[in-house]
Enzyme design. Sequence first.
Site, PDB file in Angstrom:
ATOM      1  N   CYS A 136       5.943  38.473  25.587  1.00 57.33           N
ATOM      2  CA  CYS A 136       7.318  38.974  25.699  1.00 57.33           C
ATOM      3  C   CYS A 136       8.200  37.944  26.392  1.00 57.33           C
ATOM      4  CB  CYS A 136       7.345  40.294  26.456  1.00 57.33           C
ATOM      5  SG  CYS A 136       9.014  40.984  26.622  1.00 57.33           S
ATOM      6  N   CYS A 139      10.750  39.494  28.796  1.00 61.40           N
ATOM      7  CA  CYS A 139      10.129  39.921  30.054  1.00 61.40           C
ATOM      8  C   CYS A 139       9.834  38.729  30.969  1.00 61.40           C
ATOM      9  CB  CYS A 139       8.818  40.647  29.786  1.00 61.40           C
ATOM     10  SG  CYS A 139       8.897  41.955  28.558  1.00 61.40           S
ATOM     11  N   ASP A 140       9.261  37.675  30.407  1.00 57.72           N
ATOM     12  CA  ASP A 140       8.675  36.610  31.219  1.00 57.72           C
ATOM     13  C   ASP A 140       9.333  35.243  31.077  1.00 57.72           C
ATOM     14  OD1 ASP A 140       6.770  38.476  32.071  1.00 57.72           O
ATOM     15  OD2 ASP A 140       5.460  38.044  30.370  1.00 57.72           O
TER      16      ASP A 140
END
Length: 315
Positions: A136, A139-140
């Site tokens: 992701c 997300c990261d």
Amino acid sequence: MTEEKVKVLIIGSGPAGYTAAIYASRAGLNPVLYTGGEPGGQLTTTNDVENFPGYPEGINGPAMMTDLQKQAERFGTDIRYGLVTSVDFSSYPHKVVVDEKHEVTAEAVIISTGASAQYLGLESEKRLMNVGVSACAVCDGFFYKGKDVAVVGGGDTAAEEATYLANICPKVYLLVRRDEMRASLIMQERVKNTKNIEILWNTSTEEILGENEVEGMRVVNNVTGEKKDIALSGFFVAIGHKPNTEIFKEYLDTDEAGYLIVEPGTTKTKVEGVFVTGDAADKVYRQAVTAAGTGCMGALDAERFLAAKEFEAAQ
């Protein structure tokens, strides 16, 4: 087989399931939640969560899910470890079997089974998960700002992740297995027109390099057999997600990828009293905060459904 009756049954324990539990228990619906095979969902495989509101310093993924579990339990949710192995939505109330040995009859069912990211299956990929390997970018990606990264995949998701990372990373390698992408033409053009994205056609990953964190990747050209080591710090796998919805397909509609279909703007399915929240129905956003939002919606939809049922019965 043992049997019991409950008012609200929640299947799954990620942000969607726990949020549904918080709202349902505060509404006095006495929900029972079964955690499934991965208590806490995908976030339990994530070290740092920095994009969920309310955590200014960020939080460890498993710790965040523990917080949500405690909050649900505080309001009276009955949280149980167990895997729902089959369902019967052909009659009302609905029947659900847990661990093939316990039947629960529920007046309302909230499905929060999520989806699982698909990976390449490399030993090095598994070993370096959350220390450079991610599924992701939204997300990261922040953790790799100013560093070179790679994205694996040829579809729209891979194209979106590559262009997202290109805004914060000096160099993005996009590894495409074949000599063409599956992504829509507009996404392909966006990738090709982004100067710091280099597309490696006909390329597969042989190994992710690094002992304690990602330091590079070894790739192989599928046509020539040529191998090459490339230095980088982040490796993003974008080859798809598989929704955990198989046991529901006999009764509920799904799209071609297996995501459950709900009425637009709601969590309602075509079966009355069955609601879907989180990534089991969301192939677009797939974020903890959006899953939590639909968890709230699912509990409210269930509460209104049950109130209407009670009103009808009283007439």
